[in-house]
Design an enzyme around this catalytic site. Sequence first.
Site, PDB file in Angstrom:
ATOM      1  N   GLY A  57     -17.961 -30.065  18.280  1.00  0.00           N
ATOM      2  CA  GLY A  57     -18.353 -29.162  17.198  1.00  0.00           C
ATOM      3  C   GLY A  57     -18.163 -27.679  17.449  1.00  0.00           C
ATOM      4  O   GLY A  57     -17.986 -26.900  16.523  1.00  0.00           O
TER       5      GLY A  57
ATOM      6  N   ARG B 282     -14.840 -31.076   9.900  1.00  0.00           N
ATOM      7  CA  ARG B 282     -14.808 -30.054  10.960  1.00  0.00           C
ATOM      8  C   ARG B 282     -13.779 -28.974  10.668  1.00  0.00           C
ATOM      9  O   ARG B 282     -13.880 -27.856  11.133  1.00  0.00           O
ATOM     10  CB  ARG B 282     -14.447 -30.691  12.312  1.00  0.00           C
ATOM     11  CG  ARG B 282     -15.466 -31.672  12.854  1.00  0.00           C
ATOM     12  CD  ARG B 282     -15.172 -31.919  14.320  1.00  0.00           C
ATOM     13  NE  ARG B 282     -15.785 -33.123  14.854  1.00  0.00           N
ATOM     14  CZ  ARG B 282     -17.038 -33.178  15.327  1.00  0.00           C
ATOM     15  NH1 ARG B 282     -17.798 -32.110  15.320  1.00  0.00           N
ATOM     16  NH2 ARG B 282     -17.520 -34.304  15.815  1.00  0.00           N
TER      17      ARG B 282
ATOM     18  N   ASP C 185     -19.623 -31.604  11.716  1.00  0.00           N
ATOM     19  CA  ASP C 185     -19.097 -32.794  11.048  1.00  0.00           C
ATOM     20  C   ASP C 185     -20.174 -33.636  10.389  1.00  0.00           C
ATOM     21  O   ASP C 185     -21.358 -33.553  10.718  1.00  0.00           O
ATOM     22  CB  ASP C 185     -18.365 -33.681  12.054  1.00  0.00           C
ATOM     23  CG  ASP C 185     -19.335 -34.439  12.956  1.00  0.00           C
ATOM     24  OD1 ASP C 185     -20.194 -33.789  13.594  1.00  0.00           O
ATOM     25  OD2 ASP C 185     -19.255 -35.681  13.000  1.00  0.00           O
TER      26      ASP C 185
ATOM     27  N   LYS D 279     -31.492 -23.981  13.441  1.00  0.00           N
ATOM     28  CA  LYS D 279     -32.448 -24.525  12.462  1.00  0.00           C
ATOM     29  C   LYS D 279     -33.819 -24.530  13.141  1.00  0.00           C
ATOM     30  O   LYS D 279     -34.253 -25.570  13.649  1.00  0.00           O
ATOM     31  CB  LYS D 279     -32.086 -25.988  12.140  1.00  0.00           C
ATOM     32  CG  LYS D 279     -31.000 -26.223  11.135  1.00  0.00           C
ATOM     33  CD  LYS D 279     -30.955 -27.731  10.837  1.00  0.00           C
ATOM     34  CE  LYS D 279     -29.639 -28.155  10.280  1.00  0.00           C
ATOM     35  NZ  LYS D 279     -29.538 -29.624  10.124  1.00  0.00           N
TER      36      LYS D 279
ATOM     37  N   ASP E 238     -30.667 -27.825  16.665  1.00  0.00           N
ATOM     38  CA  ASP E 238     -31.493 -28.519  15.683  1.00  0.00           C
ATOM     39  C   ASP E 238     -32.830 -28.865  16.364  1.00  0.00           C
ATOM     40  O   ASP E 238     -33.710 -28.015  16.451  1.00  0.00           O
ATOM     41  CB  ASP E 238     -30.700 -29.753  15.244  1.00  0.00           C
ATOM     42  CG  ASP E 238     -31.289 -30.483  14.071  1.00  0.00           C
ATOM     43  OD1 ASP E 238     -31.816 -29.848  13.172  1.00  0.00           O
ATOM     44  OD2 ASP E 238     -31.210 -31.735  14.053  1.00  0.00           O
TER      45      ASP E 238
ATOM     46  N   PHE F 235     -28.463 -30.244   5.919  1.00  0.00           N
ATOM     47  CA  PHE F 235     -27.353 -30.760   6.712  1.00  0.00           C
ATOM     48  C   PHE F 235     -26.067 -30.039   6.329  1.00  0.00           C
ATOM     49  O   PHE F 235     -25.629 -30.095   5.194  1.00  0.00           O
ATOM     50  CB  PHE F 235     -27.195 -32.269   6.544  1.00  0.00           C
ATOM     51  CG  PHE F 235     -26.346 -32.859   7.632  1.00  0.00           C
ATOM     52  CD1 PHE F 235     -26.888 -33.133   8.876  1.00  0.00           C
ATOM     53  CD2 PHE F 235     -24.992 -33.077   7.425  1.00  0.00           C
ATOM     54  CE1 PHE F 235     -26.102 -33.624   9.900  1.00  0.00           C
ATOM     55  CE2 PHE F 235     -24.195 -33.573   8.443  1.00  0.00           C
ATOM     56  CZ  PHE F 235     -24.755 -33.846   9.684  1.00  0.00           C
ATOM     57  N   VAL F 236     -25.505 -29.346   7.306  1.00  0.00           N
ATOM     58  CA  VAL F 236     -24.328 -28.518   7.032  1.00  0.00           C
ATOM     59  C   VAL F 236     -23.075 -29.060   7.726  1.00  0.00           C
ATOM     60  O   VAL F 236     -23.162 -29.716   8.765  1.00  0.00           O
ATOM     61  CB  VAL F 236     -24.575 -27.046   7.455  1.00  0.00           C
ATOM     62  CG1 VAL F 236     -25.596 -26.401   6.553  1.00  0.00           C
ATOM     63  CG2 VAL F 236     -25.012 -26.948   8.913  1.00  0.00           C
TER      64      VAL F 236
ATOM     65  N   GLU G 242     -22.804 -23.763  21.629  1.00  0.00           N
ATOM     66  CA  GLU G 242     -23.008 -24.915  20.739  1.00  0.00           C
ATOM     67  C   GLU G 242     -22.788 -24.498  19.284  1.00  0.00           C
ATOM     68  O   GLU G 242     -22.980 -23.333  18.929  1.00  0.00           O
ATOM     69  CB  GLU G 242     -24.446 -25.422  20.886  1.00  0.00           C
ATOM     70  CG  GLU G 242     -24.569 -26.748  21.601  1.00  0.00           C
ATOM     71  CD  GLU G 242     -24.153 -27.948  20.769  1.00  0.00           C
ATOM     72  OE1 GLU G 242     -23.047 -27.933  20.185  1.00  0.00           O
ATOM     73  OE2 GLU G 242     -24.920 -28.908  20.716  1.00  0.00           O
ATOM     74  N   ASP G 243     -22.392 -25.463  18.461  1.00  0.00           N
ATOM     75  CA  ASP G 243     -22.238 -25.176  17.039  1.00  0.00           C
ATOM     76  C   ASP G 243     -23.590 -24.909  16.379  1.00  0.00           C
ATOM     77  O   ASP G 243     -23.756 -23.966  15.634  1.00  0.00           O
ATOM     78  CB  ASP G 243     -21.491 -26.331  16.332  1.00  0.00           C
ATOM     79  CG  ASP G 243     -22.061 -27.718  16.645  1.00  0.00           C
ATOM     80  OD1 ASP G 243     -23.082 -27.830  17.355  1.00  0.00           O
ATOM     81  OD2 ASP G 243     -21.471 -28.712  16.177  1.00  0.00           O
TER      82      ASP G 243
HETATM   83  P1  IMP Z   1     -30.078 -31.139  18.693  1.00  0.00           P
HETATM   84  O1  IMP Z   1     -29.904 -31.821  20.017  1.00  0.00           O
HETATM   85  O2  IMP Z   1     -31.035 -31.899  17.805  1.00  0.00           O
HETATM   86  O3  IMP Z   1     -30.422 -29.689  18.789  1.00  0.00           O
HETATM   87  O4  IMP Z   1     -28.747 -31.308  17.904  1.00  0.00           O
HETATM   88  C1  IMP Z   1     -27.620 -30.628  18.178  1.00  0.00           C
HETATM   89  C2  IMP Z   1     -26.437 -31.389  17.631  1.00  0.00           C
HETATM   90  O5  IMP Z   1     -26.757 -32.113  16.439  1.00  0.00           O
HETATM   91  C3  IMP Z   1     -25.340 -30.453  17.223  1.00  0.00           C
HETATM   92  O6  IMP Z   1     -24.446 -30.223  18.272  1.00  0.00           O
HETATM   93  C4  IMP Z   1     -24.665 -31.195  16.089  1.00  0.00           C
HETATM   94  O7  IMP Z   1     -23.680 -32.066  16.589  1.00  0.00           O
HETATM   95  C5  IMP Z   1     -25.746 -32.038  15.477  1.00  0.00           C
HETATM   96  N1  IMP Z   1     -26.283 -31.444  14.240  1.00  0.00           N
HETATM   97  C6  IMP Z   1     -27.519 -30.957  14.025  1.00  0.00           C
HETATM   98  N2  IMP Z   1     -27.665 -30.505  12.778  1.00  0.00           N
HETATM   99  C7  IMP Z   1     -26.471 -30.675  12.182  1.00  0.00           C
HETATM  100  C8  IMP Z   1     -25.986 -30.374  10.850  1.00  0.00           C
HETATM  101  O8  IMP Z   1     -26.658 -29.844   9.962  1.00  0.00           O
HETATM  102  N3  IMP Z   1     -24.681 -30.709  10.625  1.00  0.00           N
HETATM  103  C9  IMP Z   1     -23.877 -31.288  11.549  1.00  0.00           C
HETATM  104  N4  IMP Z   1     -24.296 -31.579  12.787  1.00  0.00           N
HETATM  105  C10 IMP Z   1     -25.593 -31.281  13.099  1.00  0.00           C
HETATM  106 MG    MG Z   2     -22.529 -31.170  18.419  1.00  0.00          MG
END
Ligand code: IMP
Ligand code: MG
Length: 178
Positions: free
Chosen positions: A44, A165, A159, A131, A103, A152-153, A99-100
């Site tokens: 991402g 992407r 993706d 977020k 979350d 969700f973006v 990181e993209d």
């Molecule tokens: P975390 O471990 O929950 O912080 O999630 C991080 C990963 O979740 C990111 O690298 C994304 O791959 C995915 N992710 C979280 N939110 C989104 C979203 O809104 N769109 C797409 N991918 C997301």
């Molecule tokens: Mg990711």
Amino acid sequence: MDNWRIEEVLFGNETILQRVKQLGEKISADYKGKELVVVGVLTGSVPFVSDLIRNIDIPMELDFVAVSSYGAATKSSGIVEIRKDLGHSVVNKHVLIIEDIIDTGLTLDYLHKSLKGRNPASVKTCVLLDKPSRREVNVTVDYSGFEIEDRFVVGYGLDYAGHYRNLPYIGVLSAPAD
Ligand code: IMP
Ligand code: MG
């Protein structure tokens, strides 16, 4: 896949690039005189890393890691593991994880701890999107592009089920028509 559509554009390409330029300038100033290793989290972060490093005007190295991700779902499994490790040692170097999106924070928390254990000079984090309302673990985000609500973006690297992407902008995915 065809019945998924973009409901709303949150950040157009121009807006993204302006913000990425600012982040690159800040990173260049903060890491001046330091051995910087930019570590992109596959897949991402690829568009973001690609634009970001072209706005970093100090010597640096580029490396990538891949971790387990959401798969085809829009909810996190909570399980993180490294699928592709760094290509080079980061001992005594300043690591900046890219990181993209952050979350729940589980991915960055895991990566931060894992890379910290390899005797780098420092480990910091940089995300394009944050977020904050979704956070489950406390992770310090050192550089952040934009804060967004819990939606969700997709696009600019992000993706849904492996698609979207390649969009040059970031948008909200609408529910399927049927
Ligand atoms: P975390 O471990 O929950 O912080 O999630 C991080 C990963 O979740 C990111 O690298 C994304 O791959 C995915 N992710 C979280 N939110 C989104 C979203 O809104 N769109 C797409 N991918 C997301
Ligand atoms: Mg990711």
